[in-house]
Write an enzyme that holds these catalytic residues in place. Structure first.
Site, PDB file in Angstrom:
ATOM      1  CG  ASN A   1      -0.329   0.005   2.585  1.00 29.19           C
ATOM      2  OD1 ASN A   1       0.359   0.495   2.889  1.00 29.19           O
ATOM      3  ND2 ASN A   1      -0.328  -1.301   3.480  1.00 29.19           N
TER       4      ASN A   1
ATOM      5  CG  ASP B   1      -6.023  -5.814   6.419  1.00 32.90           C
ATOM      6  OD1 ASP B   1      -5.574  -5.517   7.570  1.00 32.90           O
ATOM      7  OD2 ASP B   1      -6.621  -4.912   5.884  1.00 32.90           O
TER       8      ASP B   1
HETATM    9  O1  C5P Z   1      -8.363  -3.326  10.443  1.00 32.03           O
HETATM   10  P1  C5P Z   1      -7.427  -2.401   9.877  1.00 32.03           P
HETATM   11  O2  C5P Z   1      -6.121  -3.106   9.326  1.00 32.03           O
HETATM   12  O3  C5P Z   1      -8.146  -1.156   9.363  1.00 32.03           O
HETATM   13  O4  C5P Z   1      -6.613  -1.779  11.413  1.00 32.03           O
HETATM   14  C1  C5P Z   1      -5.754  -1.081  11.186  1.00 32.03           C
HETATM   15  C2  C5P Z   1      -4.721  -1.122  12.758  1.00 32.03           C
HETATM   16  O5  C5P Z   1      -4.570  -2.465  12.725  1.00 32.03           O
HETATM   17  C3  C5P Z   1      -3.662  -0.357  12.419  1.00 32.03           C
HETATM   18  O6  C5P Z   1      -3.059  -0.176  13.996  1.00 32.03           O
HETATM   19  C4  C5P Z   1      -2.604  -1.332  12.080  1.00 32.03           C
HETATM   20  O7  C5P Z   1      -1.263  -1.182  12.348  1.00 32.03           O
HETATM   21  C5  C5P Z   1      -3.250  -2.459  12.733  1.00 32.03           C
HETATM   22  N1  C5P Z   1      -2.992  -4.076  12.150  1.00 32.03           N
HETATM   23  C6  C5P Z   1      -2.112  -4.932  12.578  1.00 32.03           C
HETATM   24  N2  C5P Z   1      -1.865  -5.925  11.799  1.00 32.03           N
HETATM   25  C7  C5P Z   1      -2.827  -6.330  10.678  1.00 32.03           C
HETATM   26  C8  C5P Z   1      -3.520  -5.359  10.226  1.00 32.03           C
HETATM   27  C9  C5P Z   1      -3.567  -4.122  10.863  1.00 32.03           C
HETATM   28  O8  C5P Z   1      -1.630  -4.545  13.539  1.00 32.03           O
HETATM   29  N3  C5P Z   1      -2.414  -7.602  10.281  1.00 32.03           N
END
Ligand code: C5P
Length: 409
Positions: free
Chosen positions: A212, A280
């Site tokens: 990203n 993700d």
């Molecule tokens: O669910 P989303 O990806 O939007 O959430 C964002 C938050 O989750 C951010 O703090 C990001 O650093 C963290 N995150 C994480 N591990 C992942 C995905 C997101 O720590 N695999």
């Protein structure tokens, strides 16, 4: 707790409130602190070197590069000597000089050469204070890391009423006490933080990946702001062009899985700020060799979920940090979506950033955020530099950690 044995350098600026510096000096000296002073040229119009040095019981440095002063103590040692530098009163003109990074006399040179915190105590006419140019300067200076106290609302020397009156010597003294108490507590508690930053890359083959637009800027700035407060900080970052400041332990990773492993190694910590834009999902299969175009399946790539790092921290039974802060980049329903992420991942705070606009957010120097706590209370920060937002987050972190610490009050 009363402060003592601190070394305070007071730069006396040119304003009618300069006479109040004498009361502050008296308060500091009464509590057994050492005070040195620089009297600016215009400050000298309001107080005399004799009255200042009688109270400090030491020589008052004047705002010129005089040979005698430089032999006795040069501008570098003067700034290294101090535990804190205070500019009192801070005039509108002086703020402009600091914004420009001027080094035209002893006061501005000491400040530019300083590696210490600098407290500005503005005092000016209300119109001067609320002028856009001054307010812009305040923003820039806060962004540079200058501390501010005041100004207060009240009747001014010029007879007008409004915001611009200098904080009283008592208020300044109590600010200084709180400042040093905070520093002592951070030191004695040996606070540790981990910050995640940047994107991750999830490879399909040795050269192609899913990622990203994250630049890592917000996370790097947060690591810097926490470290400046005296918190031992480890930064775990995905690919980024930025380099971290001295004193911040930095671990570079590529994939979400590597970030997760480094985070685990870092525990236990008191504070975790997860600003990384972790991918993700990742391809289920990574080819060892570059996939030939002829062999690419254009219809689908099979993906699997990455481990959620912030959730792992928030729900960690053994080593849950006292404060877990997540980020939520959203294009719609900002606060609602962010708050449900806070709940789902068991965070204490979530920083919701609006990434719907092109002039802020991912890969920009600016951000628009709402900081939401676990009771749903929201603090909105309008478009600001990421460094400015980082300082606010660092202060909130500290307040949250120290709020129940009775030795702080
Ligand atoms: O669910 P989303 O990806 O939007 O959430 C964002 C938050 O989750 C951010 O703090 C990001 O650093 C963290 N995150 C994480 N591990 C992942 C995905 C997101 O720590 N695999």
């Amino acid at each position: 707790m009363k402060i003592k044995d601190k070394k305070i350098l007071i730069i006396i600026g040119g304003g009618i409130a300069a006479y109040k510096s004498l009361d502050l000096i008296r308060l500091l000296k009464k509590n057994n602190n050492e005070v040195k002073t620089i009297l600016t040229k215009s400050g000298k119009e309001f107080v005399t070197p004799l009255s200042v040095s009688t109270l400090t019981r030491s020589k008052t440095f004047e705002n010129i590069f005089d040979k005698d002063s430089e032999v006795e103590i040069d501008h570098i040692s003067l700034s290294r000597w101090a535990d804190l530098i205070i500019v009192l009163p801070t005039t509108a003109n002086f703020m402009t000089k600091l914004c420009l990074g001027k080094a035209e006399d002893l006061a501005t040179t000491v400040i530019l050469a300083s590696n210490k915190d600098i407290l500005l105590v503005p005092a000016m006419n209300v119109r001067m204070w609320i002028h856009k140019a001054t307010q812009q300067n305040v923003k820039i200076l806060k962004d540079y890391g200058y501390l501010f106290i005041g100004p207060e609302k009240g009747e001014m020397a010029c007879g007008e009423y409004g915001e611009g009156k200098m904080s009283s010597p008592r208020q300044i003294f109590s600010f200084i006490e709180k400042y040093f108490n905070k520093k002592n507590i951070i030191k004695s508690k040996n606070l540790k933080a981990l910050v995640t930053a940047g994107p991750t890359r999830e490879y399909l083959d040795p050269v192609r990946y899913i990622s990203n637009e994250s630049s890592g800027k917000q996370g790097f700035e947060i690591a810097e702001a926490l470290s400046r407060l005296g918190i031992k900080t480890t930064l775990i970052t995905g690919p980024s062009n930025l380099s971290s400041k001295k004193g911040i332990k930095t671990k570079k990773i590529i994939t979400a899985n590597e970030m997760y492993e480094e985070v685990k190694k870092c525990l236990p910590v008191d504070i975790a700020v997860c600003a990384a834009a972790v991918a993700d999902f990742k391809p289920i299969k990574k080819s060892k060799i570059k996939i030939k175009k002829s062999k690419i399946n254009f219809k689908s790539i099979e993906l699997e979920k990455n481990r959620d790092i912030v959730e792992f921290l928030g729900k960690n039974n053994k080593h849950r940090p006292s404060l877990v802060i997540g980020f939520a980049a959203e294009t719609e329903n900002l606060n609602k979506n962010a708050f449900s992420k806070l709940r789902q991942k068991n965070c204490d705070l979530i920083v919701a950033n609006d990434v719907s606009k092109k002039d802020s957010g991912l890969n920009s120097d600016y951000n628009r955020v709402s900081i939401i706590d676990n009771s749903g209370k929201i603090k909105v920060i309008k478009k600001s530099r990421k460094s400015f937002i980082a300082n606010i987050i660092a202060e909130i972190v500290l307040d949250k950690l120290l709020i129940n610490d009775r030795s702080f009050n």
